[in-house]
Design a protein around this motif. Structure first.
Motif, PDB file in Angstrom:
ATOM      1  N   HIS A 104       0.840  -1.194   0.000  1.00 45.34           N
ATOM      2  CA  HIS A 104       0.000   0.000   0.000  1.00 45.34           C
ATOM      3  C   HIS A 104       0.871   1.238   0.000  1.00 45.34           C
ATOM      4  CE1 HIS A 104       0.815   0.779   4.284  1.00 45.34           C
ATOM      5  NE2 HIS A 104       0.681  -0.527   4.467  1.00 45.34           N
ATOM      6  N   ASP A 105       0.248   2.399  -0.045  1.00 46.30           N
ATOM      7  CA  ASP A 105       0.957   3.661  -0.106  1.00 46.30           C
ATOM      8  C   ASP A 105       0.932   4.341   1.251  1.00 46.30           C
ATOM      9  OD1 ASP A 105       2.451   5.606  -1.331  1.00 46.30           O
ATOM     10  OD2 ASP A 105       0.933   6.169  -2.808  1.00 46.30           O
TER      11      ASP A 105
ATOM     12  N   LYS B  65      -3.438   1.037  -2.367  1.00 51.86           N
ATOM     13  CA  LYS B  65      -2.831   1.312  -3.664  1.00 51.86           C
ATOM     14  C   LYS B  65      -3.858   1.877  -4.647  1.00 51.86           C
ATOM     15  CE  LYS B  65       0.176  -1.472  -5.547  1.00 51.86           C
ATOM     16  NZ  LYS B  65       1.388  -0.619  -5.523  1.00 51.86           N
ATOM     17  N   GLY B  66      -3.343   2.671  -5.591  1.00 59.30           N
ATOM     18  CA  GLY B  66      -4.201   3.192  -6.652  1.00 59.30           C
ATOM     19  C   GLY B  66      -4.954   4.457  -6.292  1.00 59.30           C
TER      20      GLY B  66
ATOM     21  N   ASP C  51       7.896  15.120   1.517  1.00 58.39           N
ATOM     22  CA  ASP C  51       8.085  14.929   0.075  1.00 58.39           C
ATOM     23  C   ASP C  51       8.800  13.615  -0.216  1.00 58.39           C
ATOM     24  OD1 ASP C  51       6.864  17.149  -1.154  1.00 58.39           O
ATOM     25  OD2 ASP C  51       8.576  18.442  -0.716  1.00 58.39           O
ATOM     26  N   THR C  52       9.768  13.269   0.625  1.00 59.43           N
ATOM     27  CA  THR C  52      10.581  12.071   0.392  1.00 59.43           C
ATOM     28  C   THR C  52       9.793  10.783   0.588  1.00 59.43           C
ATOM     29  OG1 THR C  52      12.593  13.228   1.070  1.00 59.43           O
ATOM     30  CG2 THR C  52      12.638  10.815   1.161  1.00 59.43           C
ATOM     31  N   PHE C  53       8.973  10.717   1.619  1.00 59.14           N
ATOM     32  CA  PHE C  53       8.321   9.465   2.003  1.00 59.14           C
ATOM     33  C   PHE C  53       6.905   9.300   1.460  1.00 59.14           C
ATOM     34  CE2 PHE C  53      11.585   9.847   5.325  1.00 59.14           C
ATOM     35  CZ  PHE C  53      12.095   8.559   5.333  1.00 59.14           C
ATOM     36  N   SER C  54       6.298  10.348   0.938  1.00 61.09           N
ATOM     37  CA  SER C  54       4.891  10.275   0.545  1.00 61.09           C
ATOM     38  C   SER C  54       4.690   9.805  -0.888  1.00 61.09           C
ATOM     39  CB  SER C  54       4.240  11.660   0.671  1.00 61.09           C
ATOM     40  OG  SER C  54       4.118  12.081   1.997  1.00 61.09           O
ATOM     41  N   CYS C  55       3.583   9.095  -1.090  1.00 61.42           N
ATOM     42  CA  CYS C  55       3.025   8.832  -2.420  1.00 61.42           C
ATOM     43  C   CYS C  55       4.037   8.165  -3.339  1.00 61.42           C
ATOM     44  CB  CYS C  55       2.486  10.123  -3.036  1.00 61.42           C
ATOM     45  SG  CYS C  55       1.373  11.051  -1.959  1.00 61.42           S
ATOM     46  N   ARG C  56       4.569   7.042  -2.902  1.00 59.89           N
ATOM     47  CA  ARG C  56       5.568   6.311  -3.689  1.00 59.89           C
ATOM     48  C   ARG C  56       4.950   5.190  -4.524  1.00 59.89           C
ATOM     49  NH1 ARG C  56       9.629   5.356   1.217  1.00 59.89           N
ATOM     50  NH2 ARG C  56      10.848   4.132  -0.279  1.00 59.89           N
ATOM     51  N   ASP C  57       3.661   4.983  -4.377  1.00 58.18           N
ATOM     52  CA  ASP C  57       2.953   4.018  -5.209  1.00 58.18           C
ATOM     53  C   ASP C  57       2.673   4.665  -6.562  1.00 58.18           C
ATOM     54  OD1 ASP C  57       1.268   2.124  -6.337  1.00 58.18           O
ATOM     55  OD2 ASP C  57      -0.492   2.873  -5.276  1.00 58.18           O
ATOM     56  N   ARG C  58       3.194   4.086  -7.629  1.00 63.24           N
ATOM     57  CA  ARG C  58       3.038   4.687  -8.953  1.00 63.24           C
ATOM     58  C   ARG C  58       1.809   4.169  -9.697  1.00 63.24           C
ATOM     59  NH1 ARG C  58       5.975   9.154  -8.382  1.00 63.24           N
ATOM     60  NH2 ARG C  58       7.971   8.648  -7.377  1.00 63.24           N
ATOM     61  N   VAL C  59       1.029   3.325  -9.037  1.00 58.57           N
ATOM     62  CA  VAL C  59      -0.172   2.777  -9.677  1.00 58.57           C
ATOM     63  C   VAL C  59      -1.350   3.677  -9.395  1.00 58.57           C
ATOM     64  CG1 VAL C  59      -1.719   0.800  -9.817  1.00 58.57           C
ATOM     65  CG2 VAL C  59       0.721   0.439  -9.460  1.00 58.57           C
ATOM     66  N   GLY C  60      -2.099   4.077 -10.416  1.00 55.40           N
ATOM     67  CA  GLY C  60      -3.309   4.872 -10.189  1.00 55.40           C
ATOM     68  C   GLY C  60      -3.068   6.341 -10.349  1.00 55.40           C
TER      69      GLY C  60
END
Length: 251
Positions: free
Chosen positions: A78-79, A190-191, A242-251
């Motif tokens: 998950h994100d 995710k997504g 900024d570094t740790f957030s929203c690293r899931d590239r799906v969606g």
């Protein structure tokens, strides 16, 4: 959210409190939603983010790490958005119990952690002979400490200081922590990248205004009293977010 961690995530007489709760209220507003809360134990935080449990966010002293981002041992990836706080692992002991100043003072002693956290692994890596065991919940660990079944409870210091607010007979060992810094993030299925970005921007604004400090000092007054440098120790930077957030590239 947690329901048994005073200061971070607590529920009593159907009323929520804790720093996690204040963060959840803030980020739900960023999405234009009114939050509906459900309790989640530590071991289920990753499970409920599989997109099938109807849970949109987990705000529960949940550390950002690669295992949770990637999914391991059959648990879903998950994100995260965050961090919204930074802490280290420490030790909770009886204020009037045997003196504990160093790790050597806990050699051969029983140290309680609980299921679903990274705390046990961190304790087991030490070579001082602490005897770690897992209880099912944080509350059980605290009861074991109060009854003398455990010599200490070990988990993140933010959580431990919260317990001292409810149980003044307990104290956090000063200047004693182990392991790496823990970055608390908001778990997101995710997504959902658009929603993650909105929460990220909300958190960046939150930490740079007085709101973060006000909420933290209200809910975790024990930390403010014990640590004159609490803001520099516990507040994340905008760069961290900024570094740790929203690293899931799906969606």
């Amino acid at each position: 959210m947690k329901n048994d961690q005073p200061g971070t995530g607590y529920s009593h007489d159907y009323k929520r409190s804790g720093f996690d709760w204040r963060v959840a209220e803030a980020v739900a507003g960023a999405l234009g939603k009114l939050p509906q809360y459900e309790d989640v134990p530590s071991q289920d935080r990753q499970v409920v983010l599989d997109g099938k449990h109807g849970i949109d966010l987990v705000v529960a002293t949940y550390s950002i790490n690669n295992e949770r981002l990637q999914g391991t041992n059959g648990l879903p990836a998950h994100d995260f958005a965050g961090p919204y706080a930074v802490t280290y692992q420490g030790f909770l002991v009886l204020a009037k119990g045997p003196q504990v100043r160093t790790l050597d003072d806990l050699a051969g002693k029983k140290v309680c952690t609980w299921s679903g956290t990274t705390s046990t692994r961190v304790v087991d890596k030490r070579t001082t002979g602490m005897v770690s065991y897992q209880a099912p919940t944080a509350s059980q660990c605290v009861e074991d400490l109060k009854s003398g079944q455990a010599a200490a409870v070990s988990t993140d210091q933010m959580i431990l200081y919260g317990f001292t607010q409810l149980y003044p007979e307990l104290t956090v060992v000063p200047n004693l922590h182990i392991g790496e810094a823990q970055y608390y993030g908001i778990g997101i299925p995710k997504g959902n990248r658009s929603e993650c970005q909105k929460i990220k921007e909300k958190l960046k604004n939150y930490v740079k205004t007085a709101a973060w400090s006000q909420d933290f000092s209200i809910e975790l007054s024990s930390i403010v009293a014990a640590d004159p440098n609490w803001q520099s120790h516990y507040k994340p930077s905008e760069t961290d977010i900024d570094t740790f957030s929203c690293r899931d590239r799906v969606g």
